[in-house]
Design a protein around this motif. Structure first.
Motif, PDB file in Angstrom:
ATOM      1  N   MET A  54       0.647  -1.300  -0.134  1.00 27.84           N
ATOM      2  CA  MET A  54      -0.451  -0.142  -0.276  1.00 27.84           C
ATOM      3  C   MET A  54       1.369   0.965  -0.265  1.00 27.84           C
ATOM      4  O   MET A  54       2.108   1.063   0.544  1.00 27.84           O
ATOM      5  N   ALA A  55       0.186   2.391  -0.404  1.00 30.68           N
ATOM      6  CA  ALA A  55       0.709   3.949  -0.094  1.00 30.68           C
ATOM      7  C   ALA A  55       0.037   4.741  -0.124  1.00 30.68           C
ATOM      8  O   ALA A  55      -1.310   4.780   0.123  1.00 30.68           O
ATOM      9  N   PHE A  56       0.481   5.449   0.391  1.00 28.34           N
ATOM     10  CA  PHE A  56      -0.206   6.768   1.226  1.00 28.34           C
ATOM     11  C   PHE A  56      -0.191   8.235  -0.119  1.00 28.34           C
ATOM     12  O   PHE A  56       0.812   8.503  -0.372  1.00 28.34           O
ATOM     13  N   LEU A  57      -1.078   8.852  -0.647  1.00 26.43           N
ATOM     14  CA  LEU A  57      -1.219   9.902  -1.331  1.00 26.43           C
ATOM     15  C   LEU A  57      -1.236  11.287  -0.557  1.00 26.43           C
ATOM     16  O   LEU A  57      -2.828  11.377   0.618  1.00 26.43           O
ATOM     17  N   PRO A  58      -0.533  12.565  -0.699  1.00 29.66           N
ATOM     18  CA  PRO A  58      -0.985  13.684   0.181  1.00 29.66           C
ATOM     19  C   PRO A  58      -2.689  13.688   0.243  1.00 29.66           C
ATOM     20  O   PRO A  58      -2.988  14.017   1.291  1.00 29.66           O
ATOM     21  N   ASN A  59      -3.318  13.312  -0.706  1.00 26.18           N
ATOM     22  CA  ASN A  59      -4.840  13.585  -0.173  1.00 26.18           C
ATOM     23  C   ASN A  59      -5.989  12.425   0.895  1.00 26.18           C
ATOM     24  O   ASN A  59      -6.965  12.716   0.864  1.00 26.18           O
ATOM     25  N   GLY A  60      -5.011  11.879   1.063  1.00 28.08           N
ATOM     26  CA  GLY A  60      -5.303  10.569   2.382  1.00 28.08           C
ATOM     27  C   GLY A  60      -5.712   9.304   1.305  1.00 28.08           C
ATOM     28  O   GLY A  60      -6.773   8.672   2.363  1.00 28.08           O
ATOM     29  N   ASN A  61      -6.087   9.747   0.317  1.00 27.61           N
ATOM     30  CA  ASN A  61      -6.202   8.170  -0.555  1.00 27.61           C
ATOM     31  C   ASN A  61      -4.886   7.205  -0.275  1.00 27.61           C
ATOM     32  O   ASN A  61      -4.113   7.669   0.001  1.00 27.61           O
ATOM     33  N   MET A  99       3.539  -5.736  -7.244  1.00 25.50           N
ATOM     34  CA  MET A  99       4.909  -5.767  -5.603  1.00 25.50           C
ATOM     35  C   MET A  99       4.243  -4.275  -4.903  1.00 25.50           C
ATOM     36  O   MET A  99       2.881  -3.878  -5.073  1.00 25.50           O
ATOM     37  N   ASP A 100       5.472  -3.968  -4.309  1.00 24.77           N
ATOM     38  CA  ASP A 100       5.448  -2.822  -3.813  1.00 24.77           C
ATOM     39  C   ASP A 100       5.086  -1.651  -4.706  1.00 24.77           C
ATOM     40  O   ASP A 100       5.203  -0.919  -6.269  1.00 24.77           O
ATOM     41  N   ILE A 101       4.610   0.354  -3.740  1.00 25.42           N
ATOM     42  CA  ILE A 101       4.413   1.257  -4.450  1.00 25.42           C
ATOM     43  C   ILE A 101       5.321   2.024  -3.598  1.00 25.42           C
ATOM     44  O   ILE A 101       4.671   2.094  -2.266  1.00 25.42           O
ATOM     45  N   VAL A 102       5.655   3.147  -4.198  1.00 21.19           N
ATOM     46  CA  VAL A 102       5.922   4.367  -3.961  1.00 21.19           C
ATOM     47  C   VAL A 102       5.543   5.406  -4.687  1.00 21.19           C
ATOM     48  O   VAL A 102       6.545   5.679  -6.045  1.00 21.19           O
ATOM     49  N   PRO A 103       4.985   6.725  -3.590  1.00 20.34           N
ATOM     50  CA  PRO A 103       5.030   7.731  -4.768  1.00 20.34           C
ATOM     51  C   PRO A 103       6.425   8.492  -4.327  1.00 20.34           C
ATOM     52  O   PRO A 103       7.650   8.168  -3.956  1.00 20.34           O
ATOM     53  N   ALA A 104       6.872   8.938  -5.669  1.00 19.46           N
ATOM     54  CA  ALA A 104       8.535   9.665  -5.208  1.00 19.46           C
ATOM     55  C   ALA A 104       8.297  10.690  -5.219  1.00 19.46           C
ATOM     56  O   ALA A 104       7.156  11.581  -4.196  1.00 19.46           O
ATOM     57  N   PRO A 105       9.595  11.382  -3.770  1.00 18.68           N
ATOM     58  CA  PRO A 105      10.198  12.095  -3.285  1.00 18.68           C
ATOM     59  C   PRO A 105       9.224  13.793  -3.400  1.00 18.68           C
ATOM     60  O   PRO A 105       8.680  14.486  -2.718  1.00 18.68           O
ATOM     61  N   ASP A 106       8.252  13.946  -5.222  1.00 15.82           N
ATOM     62  CA  ASP A 106       8.332  15.125  -5.579  1.00 15.82           C
ATOM     63  C   ASP A 106       6.821  15.121  -6.183  1.00 15.82           C
ATOM     64  O   ASP A 106       5.966  15.762  -7.040  1.00 15.82           O
ATOM     65  N   PHE A 107       5.886  13.456  -5.625  1.00 14.25           N
ATOM     66  CA  PHE A 107       4.553  13.156  -5.764  1.00 14.25           C
ATOM     67  C   PHE A 107       3.777  14.266  -5.566  1.00 14.25           C
ATOM     68  O   PHE A 107       3.134  14.438  -6.749  1.00 14.25           O
ATOM     69  N   ALA A 108       3.422  15.345  -4.727  1.00 12.49           N
ATOM     70  CA  ALA A 108       2.895  16.803  -5.161  1.00 12.49           C
ATOM     71  C   ALA A 108       2.268  16.920  -6.012  1.00 12.49           C
ATOM     72  O   ALA A 108       1.600  17.585  -6.598  1.00 12.49           O
ATOM     73  N   ALA A 109       3.832  17.169  -6.634  1.00 11.99           N
ATOM     74  CA  ALA A 109       4.138  17.997  -7.698  1.00 11.99           C
ATOM     75  C   ALA A 109       4.045  17.536  -9.491  1.00 11.99           C
ATOM     76  O   ALA A 109       3.537  17.115 -10.168  1.00 11.99           O
ATOM     77  N   SER A 110       4.430  16.391  -9.395  1.00  7.86           N
ATOM     78  CA  SER A 110       5.018  15.382 -10.389  1.00  7.86           C
ATOM     79  C   SER A 110       4.250  14.720 -10.414  1.00  7.86           C
ATOM     80  O   SER A 110       3.957  13.815 -11.838  1.00  7.86           O
ATOM     81  N   LYS A 111       3.510  13.812  -9.467  1.00 10.36           N
ATOM     82  CA  LYS A 111       1.917  12.568  -9.291  1.00 10.36           C
ATOM     83  C   LYS A 111       3.232  11.549 -10.034  1.00 10.36           C
ATOM     84  O   LYS A 111       1.980  10.204 -10.872  1.00 10.36           O
ATOM     85  N   ARG A 112       4.286  11.357  -9.568  1.00 12.11           N
ATOM     86  CA  ARG A 112       5.217  10.290 -10.557  1.00 12.11           C
ATOM     87  C   ARG A 112       4.996   9.334  -9.618  1.00 12.11           C
ATOM     88  O   ARG A 112       5.110   9.447  -8.175  1.00 12.11           O
ATOM     89  N   LEU A 113       4.705   7.929  -9.581  1.00 16.29           N
ATOM     90  CA  LEU A 113       4.220   6.628  -9.103  1.00 16.29           C
ATOM     91  C   LEU A 113       5.957   5.814  -9.353  1.00 16.29           C
ATOM     92  O   LEU A 113       5.978   6.154 -10.430  1.00 16.29           O
ATOM     93  N   TYR A 114       6.280   5.081  -8.633  1.00 18.31           N
ATOM     94  CA  TYR A 114       7.349   4.074  -8.917  1.00 18.31           C
ATOM     95  C   TYR A 114       6.393   2.701  -8.267  1.00 18.31           C
ATOM     96  O   TYR A 114       6.294   2.750  -6.966  1.00 18.31           O
ATOM     97  N   PHE A 115       6.777   1.795  -8.802  1.00 18.18           N
ATOM     98  CA  PHE A 115       5.974   0.391  -8.243  1.00 18.18           C
ATOM     99  C   PHE A 115       7.338  -0.554  -9.142  1.00 18.18           C
ATOM    100  O   PHE A 115       7.433  -0.391  -9.859  1.00 18.18           O
ATOM    101  N   SER A 116       6.703  -2.254  -8.448  1.00 20.40           N
ATOM    102  CA  SER A 116       7.630  -2.917  -9.271  1.00 20.40           C
ATOM    103  C   SER A 116       6.473  -4.096  -9.114  1.00 20.40           C
ATOM    104  O   SER A 116       5.526  -4.821  -8.922  1.00 20.40           O
TER     105      SER A 116
END
Length: 378
Positions: A54-61, A99-116
């Motif tokens: 699981m991964a958390f997004l800035p809006n709580g989702n 498998m894994d899901i991790v938002p990028a460090p700049d996700f709030a601006a880029s909306k970029r996800l990394y996953f495997s």
């Protein structure tokens, strides 16, 4: 973000787990029965088919990955969910999964996800893949998906690992690549199997990796690993890793650049057919684990905790148990780690994360795995 923002403040008292754990022996971590019950309440906020991470997004989702290749976007405040489209084809045979899901460090601006995920290869082979994509939350779609790293092909169906963590400065990505049940590649300098890798954010090997000048693959940060199912930085920037051992011998390691962690030449467990593996010993040339389990708990996930909701648990690692059906707390003190608490959860636990509100969030394993939120017991 506080609990009322998530709409959960008045409902966490539901579904408290009972424990059947035996009383703890002296000097052993506390169990639920030894401490008079679980010190938290657990509330289910969703059920998923074989959830994985699981991964958390800035809006709580919350994004939840599932074994067969589905990614679900959940609003825990309302229970609204949608399936995210645009995920790549996943080979879910054996231990394969999205498998894994991790938002990028700049996700709030880029909306970029990394996953495997695990991907089918030629002739029945498969490999672990690290990918990036842009998440369109409004449309529930992954866009511009790119595979940025592919592991080596293997004919076995397990030990993909595929866990992701960003360095504290956000400049590098650490990725775990399991030994694919092949053992010896974990010691092979040219192989990426059985290794912790340090990559640039585009998936290329980072400059300055410690073993490149010694003939190792340029991405290798540490080696001699088996099935690395958790990786996380603590508040001092130390990198901790959790891996599933063979027959027993599950491990927590403090990862340092260039070190050899011993697999398959040293382990505190044994081969499944009963053959002995030399235990870690001083002077053997291998970095020993900080914590190990025998008997095994079959760890599935790892999270670092440093939030305020459980103040006594700050600067701890949390480890989930599959065969152990458990949640374990490991107390950190500099480079030292100590087993602190062990709780019988009654179900196989696949994953754990610290939520934005400081709650602990768990994913149960299996065809109807629940997403649980743990908050302090009232």
């Amino acid at each position: 973000m506080n609990l009322s923002t998530l709409g959960l403040a008045t409902t966490f008292s539901l579904a408290l787990f009972a424990s059947a754990a035996a009383p703890a022996a002296a000097a052993a971590p506390a169990t639920a029965s030894a401490t008079g019950g679980l010190p938290f309440e657990a509330k289910p906020v969703g059920t998923f088919k074989s959830p994985w991470a699981m991964a958390f997004l800035p809006n709580g989702n919350v994004l939840v990955s599932q074994k067969e290749g589905t990614m679900t976007l959940l609003d825990p405040a309302t229970g609204t969910r949608r399936t995210v489209s645009g995920t790549p084809a996943v080979s879910s045979k054996g231990q394969g999964a999205l498998m894994d899901i991790v938002p990028a460090p700049d996700f709030a601006a880029s909306k970029r996800l990394y996953f495997s995920y695990s991907e089918a290869g030629p002739g029945g082979d498969s490999r672990v893949v690290l990918a990036s994509a842009t998440l369109d939350q409004a449309g529930g779609t992954l866009k511009d998906t790119r595979a940025i790293f592919r592991g080596q092909d293997a004919s076995t169906g397990g030990h993909y690992s595929g866990r992701i963590s960003f360095s504290p400065d956000g400049k590098y990505l650490f990725f775990t690549s399991g030994d694919r049940q092949l053992l010896d590649p974990a010691q092979d300098p040219r192989s990426t199997l059985g290794k912790v890798l340090r990559l640039n954010l585009d998936g290329t090997p980072a400059a300055g990796n410690p073993l490149a000048a010694k003939g190792f693959h340029a991405a290798v940060w540490s080696y001699g690993h088996r099935n690395l199912l958790g990786i996380a930085f603590d508040r001092q920037g130390r990198l901790w890793e959790m891996e599933m051992g063979p027959r027993h011998g599950d491990e927590i390691n403090l990862i340092k650049p260039g070190l050899n962690y011993g697999w398959p030449r040293a382990s505190n467990g044994s081969h499944y057919d009963g053959r002995d593996i030399p235990d870690h010993a001083p002077g053997d040339g291998f970095e020993a684990p900080k914590v190990s389990w025998n008997p095994a708990i079959s760890p599935g996930g790892l999270a670092y905790y440093d939030a305020d909701l459980f103040p006594k648990w700050k600067n701890s690692l949390f480890i989930t148990g599959l065969s152990g059906k458990s949640l374990d707390r490991i107390a950190l003190d500099g480079e030292n780690a100590t087993k602190a608490d062990h709780w019988d959860m009654g179900e196989r636990i696949r994953a754990v994360r610290t939520g934005p509100d400081g709650a602990l969030w768990l994913l149960e394993d299996g065809p109807s795995g629940r997403l649980l939120v743990l908050t302090p017991k009232r």
